[in-house]
Design a protein around this motif. Structure first.
Motif, short mmCIF file in Angstrom:
data_model
loop_
_atom_site.label_atom_id
_atom_site.label_comp_id
_atom_site.label_asym_id
_atom_site.label_seq_id
_atom_site.Cartn_x
_atom_site.Cartn_y
_atom_site.Cartn_z
N LEU A 396 0.93 -1.16 -0.01
CA LEU A 396 -0.01 -0.08 0.05
C LEU A 396 0.73 1.27 -0.06
N LEU A 397 1.96 1.24 0.87
CA LEU A 397 2.72 2.08 0.52
C LEU A 397 3.65 2.57 -0.50
N LEU A 398 3.76 1.38 -1.22
CA LEU A 398 4.30 1.30 -2.75
C LEU A 398 3.51 2.05 -3.71
N VAL A 399 2.22 2.12 -3.22
CA VAL A 399 1.37 2.89 -4.40
C VAL A 399 1.52 4.29 -4.33
N PHE A 400 2.09 4.82 -3.36
CA PHE A 400 2.24 6.32 -3.18
C PHE A 400 3.74 6.78 -3.43
N VAL A 401 4.78 5.89 -3.17
CA VAL A 401 6.01 5.94 -3.29
C VAL A 401 6.71 5.54 -4.47
N ASN A 402 6.12 4.64 -5.29
CA ASN A 402 6.52 3.80 -6.33
C ASN A 402 5.38 3.77 -7.68
N PRO A 403 4.90 4.93 -7.97
CA PRO A 403 3.84 4.95 -9.00
C PRO A 403 4.51 4.26 -10.34
N GLU A 404 5.71 4.34 -10.59
CA GLU A 404 6.11 3.87 -11.73
C GLU A 404 6.19 2.30 -11.83
N HIS A 405 5.79 1.75 -10.63
CA HIS A 405 5.83 0.23 -10.43
C HIS A 405 7.19 -0.25 -11.05
N SER A 406 8.32 0.17 -10.11
CA SER A 406 9.69 -0.32 -10.52
C SER A 406 9.63 -1.73 -9.69
N VAL A 407 10.15 -2.66 -10.35
CA VAL A 407 10.44 -3.84 -9.79
C VAL A 407 11.40 -3.86 -8.84
N ALA A 408 12.53 -3.27 -9.05
CA ALA A 408 13.66 -3.07 -7.95
C ALA A 408 13.31 -2.48 -6.88
N THR A 409 12.57 -1.19 -7.03
CA THR A 409 12.20 -0.42 -5.62
C THR A 409 11.20 -1.51 -4.71
N ALA A 410 10.27 -2.33 -5.39
CA ALA A 410 9.16 -3.13 -4.97
C ALA A 410 10.00 -4.06 -3.96
N MET A 411 10.87 -4.67 -4.59
CA MET A 411 11.75 -5.79 -4.14
C MET A 411 12.54 -5.28 -2.90
N LEU A 412 13.26 -4.17 -2.96
CA LEU A 412 13.95 -3.92 -1.92
C LEU A 412 13.11 -3.52 -0.79
N VAL A 413 11.76 -2.69 -0.99
CA VAL A 413 11.16 -2.52 0.19
C VAL A 413 10.52 -3.89 1.04
N GLN A 414 10.11 -4.81 -0.05
CA GLN A 414 9.51 -5.80 0.57
C GLN A 414 10.50 -6.82 1.39
N LEU A 415 11.72 -6.44 0.93
CA LEU A 415 12.88 -7.34 1.66
C LEU A 415 13.14 -6.73 2.87
N SER A 416 13.17 -5.56 3.02
CA SER A 416 13.33 -5.01 4.40
C SER A 416 12.02 -5.72 5.36
N GLY A 417 10.73 -5.75 4.64
CA GLY A 417 9.70 -6.29 5.47
C GLY A 417 9.82 -7.70 5.86
N SER A 418 10.55 -8.59 5.02
CA SER A 418 10.99 -9.91 5.14
C SER A 418 12.01 -9.91 6.43
N VAL A 419 12.82 -9.04 6.35
CA VAL A 419 14.08 -9.01 7.43
C VAL A 419 13.27 -8.56 8.87
#
Length: 903
Positions: A396-419
């Motif tokens: 949900l946060l990526l909808v606002f900070v990553n409107p371009e749907h960058s795969v790399a950005t989404a992976m880094l953000v979700q990786l921090s969540g897994s950690v």
């Protein structure tokens, strides 16, 4: 100057030919051109040895007088002045006569070696200090002259001089060892065939150990890593689990196939495997290896295989026994990819050491995946919730900070969540978060969005990489969290065990102290140490307990939930038990709550400490019993020795007088008959006193004295105690108001009688005074209780302060006085009876010269004297005056002194 060399000729017993071999070597060295001199050689009257001294230069010995005898000792100064190349010095362990420079002959030899003189000497196996107790147990002979083992081990060469026991006994019977009058005694004692065989084996074992030391030193000096199988030596590797017992028994069976050898068990302790060890299992394995005659070792090392092989090579092992891995197939496969398990690497790197891989019931069953409960159920539950919610919130946060749907950005953000999930909930919640995050990234950020289809193959690879990295990071974070928790738990356990050891060491009752500490550490209602009964009905009895302990039930499944549920008032089940097995018949039980799995290891450590304390108590009790038996045996030997001599004197007098009276045809005047009858009576009295003291001392040493204590006044025992004392020798000065004491009347009469007789005997020209504390009040204190004192005072020669303790020992007479003075048991019996009545007998110098014996007994706290039946007795002085014929002293009654073998 180079230090001289020491060569020792070692023998199992006297007469094997040590001195003979040493002198033959001296002749050989002399024939080779060396300067050889005999500093001291003892021939013991043996002709063969005397013949070998011919042709050798002998340095005259010193002659010293000691105790009225003349002795020959090595003249150390003369040998140093002569400075031969090689000196012959017999009897290396000999103690020098006082007057020389050194106390021991080996110290003289050390001076010769420091002066650069080579020395030949001799030693018997019974001379070695470490084997004194063993040799005494075998031969029943205590060796007075010994030499420290490490002094002998420093010798440059040790030669074994050995002959078969049968041949040694033959030499003894032919008079080649001792004089004819000593042959029979030695053949039936020290030189028995069994004794000689045991001493010979002991010598070979001691010498074999020195050969091993020399071999290890040679290999170390020459950098030799390979094992040299000079002796079969089996090393058993222990992993800290219950399978170690099977491995030890397998190693012992392998060792039985060879003649001689060593069994060594080694546990390699790695920092990352401490949590998987079982202290209880290791303690049981330590005891097992010791029972089998082996030794137990602990080695620290991060690589168990390398540490085990290093240990095996250091002890020159010939075989290694290890168990198959407990890991399952998948873990074993991973271990193989990483270089193999412990057993595999030991086999691969063992070189010339044979390795036995032993199967066991726990093999390939696995050590188990980490249980969720290791991090706590709350953390796991929170982690699972976060694994579901956090990836969705991040998306949900990526909808606002990553409107371009960058795969790399989404992976880094979700990786921090897994950690983050891994930090909270551990491995499995993190893996769930990684899977859920990968699906969200695929659905919302991987073209085409809005479905799970991936058009670009690179995005497929990226998602798999993301899933792998997330799982790997989660595993690392989870492992780090677990290691941190294990380290904290290990620190807490180490602190607890340190306090446990310190508290137990400072407590008199270490078992009770351990139980109290266990109750405090684990926060339970009560702890108990239970022992199974020997009657076979399976009942358990409480050896020791702390806190609230119900009747023992010992449920077979102590961790099972209580079917009746918890107590509504406390929320706990008081009947829940935690059972820790100490041995097959002993259990440590904790009542009140079921311990978590994380506390089971600490509970096992408490069990190990309790097992050690129980073993220590057993050993202390055994040692006390052995000392009591040894003392009793020594006492009986002394009694027999005394009886063999001292009973003969009065018996001879009785027999002579009776024989004279029975002679026919010899007229005796009435006066002569009375003299003979008086002799019989006097000898009979002496015999009665002697036998009484011997029996009393025997009962004291066998701990069969049981006094019957009751309120008593001193003047009640004085008349009977003074029976037989010549009139006018003893003056009684007892105050009329002396308080009552608790005592056995018969015992106390014997105590006073023996002390008075001793004073009359050794102070013949002095008045003896029996006195009490003035004013009727005693200032004495005995073990915190008020006590009464009776003083028996003489003004004789007294006794030096350093001889006071010896005075109370059995068979001790002042200045070795004549046998007619008695066997020296009077004061020993008096002291034993006084201590049996919880009193004290002491001696102190009399002002102006002489000796005062002080009898101290606790004051009575029982019924007042005048209230007892028959309490209207005479005052002390009235009771002690005007009586010419007093009754015989009452000896301790049958109820006071009981012996199981009394007749």
């Amino acid at each position: 100057m180079a230090r001289g060399t020491l060569r020792i000729f070692l023998g199992a017993a006297p007469g094997v030919g040590k001195t003979y071999e040493m002198l033959e070597e001296a002749h050989r060295l002399g024939g080779r051109g060396e300067d050889v001199a005999v500093a001291l050689a003892t021939d013991h009257g043996r002709s063969e040895t005397q013949a070998l001294l011919a042709g050798l230069e002998v340095i005259p010995p010193r002659r010293l007088r000691h105790g009225g005898y003349e002795y020959e000792e090595m003249d150390l100064d003369a040998v140093l002045a002569r400075a031969p190349e090689t000196a012959v010095v017999d009897e290396y362990a000999h103690s020098n006569v006082p007057g020389g420079r050194n106390q021991k002959r080996w110290q003289d030899v050390d001076e010769l070696l420091s002066a650069g003189i080579n020395v030949l000497s001799t030693v018997n196996i019974h001379d070695l200090a470490s084997l004194g107790d063993v040799v005494r147990a075998v031969t029943d002979v205590r060796q007075a002259e010994t030499v420290p083992d490490d002094i002998v081990r420093r010798a440059d060469q040790i030669d074994l001089v050995d002959i078969p026991p049968d041949l040694l006994r033959q030499r003894l019977s032919e008079g080649k060892i001792y004089a004819a009058d000593k042959i029979d005694a030695n053949l039936s004692n020290y030189f028995r065939l069994g004794n000689l065989g045991a001493l010979r084996e002991l010598t070979l074992l001691w010498l074999a150990d020195r050969v091993d030391e020399g071999l290890a030193k040679y290999r170390a000096e020459n950098g030799i890593q390979d094992s040299w199988p000079a002796r079969e030596r089996i090393v058993v590797g222990l992993a800290g689990g219950p399978e170690g017992e099977a491995l030890i028994r397998r190693g012992a069976r392998i060792l039985t196939r060879v003649s001689g050898g060593d069994l060594l068990a080694v546990h390699v302790r790695a920092a990352d495997q401490v949590a998987s060890e079982s202290p209880q299992a290791l303690e049981q394995q330590r005891r097992l290896i010791q029972d089998l005659g082996g030794s137990y070792h602990i080695v620290a090392g991060e690589d168990p295989a390398a540490a085990l092989l290093d240990f095996a090579r250091s002890v020159n092992a010939t075989q290694i026994v290890v168990g198959i891995s407990r890991h399952k197939n998948l873990a074993g496969l991973l271990g193989g990819l990483l270089g193999g398990g412990v057993g595999t690497r030991v086999v691969r790197d063992s070189g010339d050491i044979d390795v036995h891989m032993v199967s066991h019931p726990l093999g390939a069953r696995g050590t188990g995946w980490p249980r969720p409960g290791d991090l706590g159920r709350v953390r796991i539950a929170v982690g699972l919730i976060l694994a579901v919610l956090l990836p969705a919130l991040l998306q949900l946060l990526l909808v606002f900070v990553n409107p371009e749907h960058s795969v790399a950005t989404a992976m880094l953000v979700q990786l921090s969540g897994s950690v983050a999930v891994a930090l909270v909930g551990g491995l499995w919640p993190a893996v769930l978060a990684a899977l859920w995050s990968s699906l969200l990234v695929n659905y919302f950020s991987t073209p085409p969005t809005g479905n799970l289809i991936i058009s670009d193959p690179q995005n497929v690879l990226a998602l798999f990489v993301f899933l792998g990295v997330s799982s790997a990071v989660a595993m690392v974070v989870d492992l780090s969290a677990r290691r941190s928790k294990e380290a904290a738990r290990a620190t807490a356990e180490a602190t607890t065990l340190s306090d446990l050891t310190r508290g137990a060491a400072g407590s008199e009752d270490t078992v009770q102290s351990l139980l109290n500490q266990a109750r405090t550490v684990f926060q339970v209602r009560g702890t108990a140490l239970l022992r199974r009964g020997d009657d076979g009905d399976g009942t358990w009895r409480v050896l020791a307990s702390a806190g609230e302990v119900p009747a023992p039930t010992l449920r077979p499944a102590p961790e099972a939930p209580d079917p009746e549920g918890p107590d509504p008032a406390t929320g706990e089940s008081p009947d829940r038990e935690n059972v820790e097995e100490i041995d097959s018949a002993t259990r440590l039980v904790l009542y009140g709550r079921i311990l978590p799995a994380s506390d089971r290891r600490l509970l096992a450590a408490f069990g190990v400490h309790l097992a050690a304390q129980l073993e220590r108590q057993h050993l202390v009790a055994s040692r006390r019993e052995m000392m009591r038996l040894a003392e009793s045996n020594s006492m009986r030997t002394s009694i027999l020795r005394a009886v063999s001599h001292d009973l003969r004197t009065p018996l001879a007098g009785i027999k002579l007088a009776v024989g004279g009276l029975r002679q026919n045809g010899v007229p005796y005047t009435p006066q002569e008959e009375q003299e003979l009858l008086a002799t019989i009576e006097e000898c009979s009295d002496r015999l009665e006193v002697l036998v009484g003291n011997l029996l009393d001392m025997s009962r004291l040493t066998s701990e069969s004295v049981s006094p019957q204590l009751h309120p008593l006044r001193w003047y009640e025992v004085i008349p009977g105690a003074l029976h037989g004392i010549p009139p006018g020798r003893v003056r009684v000065e007892l105050p009329a108001n002396m308080p009552e004491i608790d005592a056995d009347q018969g015992m106390l009469e014997r105590v006073v009688a023996n002390i008075v007789e001793n004073a009359v005997k050794y102070a013949p020209d002095s008045d003896i005074v029996v006195a009490g504390a003035a004013g009727g009040l005693s200032p004495a204190v005995l073990d915190g209780r008020p006590a009464g004192e009776l003083r028996i005072i003489d003004h004789g020669r007294g006794i030096p302060a350093e001889r006071v303790l010896d005075m109370f020992r059995p068979f001790q007479r002042l200045d070795d006085s004549a046998q007619a003075a008695g066997v020296g048991l009077g004061l020993a019996v008096a002291k034993g009876f006084t201590e049996a009545m919880t009193g004290r007998l002491a001696a102190e110098p009399t002002p102006g010269g002489g000796l005062t014996m002080v009898i101290t007994l606790p004051l009575s706290t029982g019924e007042p004297f005048d209230a007892r039946p028959g309490g209207d007795l005479l005052e002390p002085q009235a009771a002690l005056t005007g009586r010419r014929h007093l009754p015989a002293p009452a000896s301790p009654s049958a109820s006071s002194v009981s012996s199981p073998d009394a007749t």
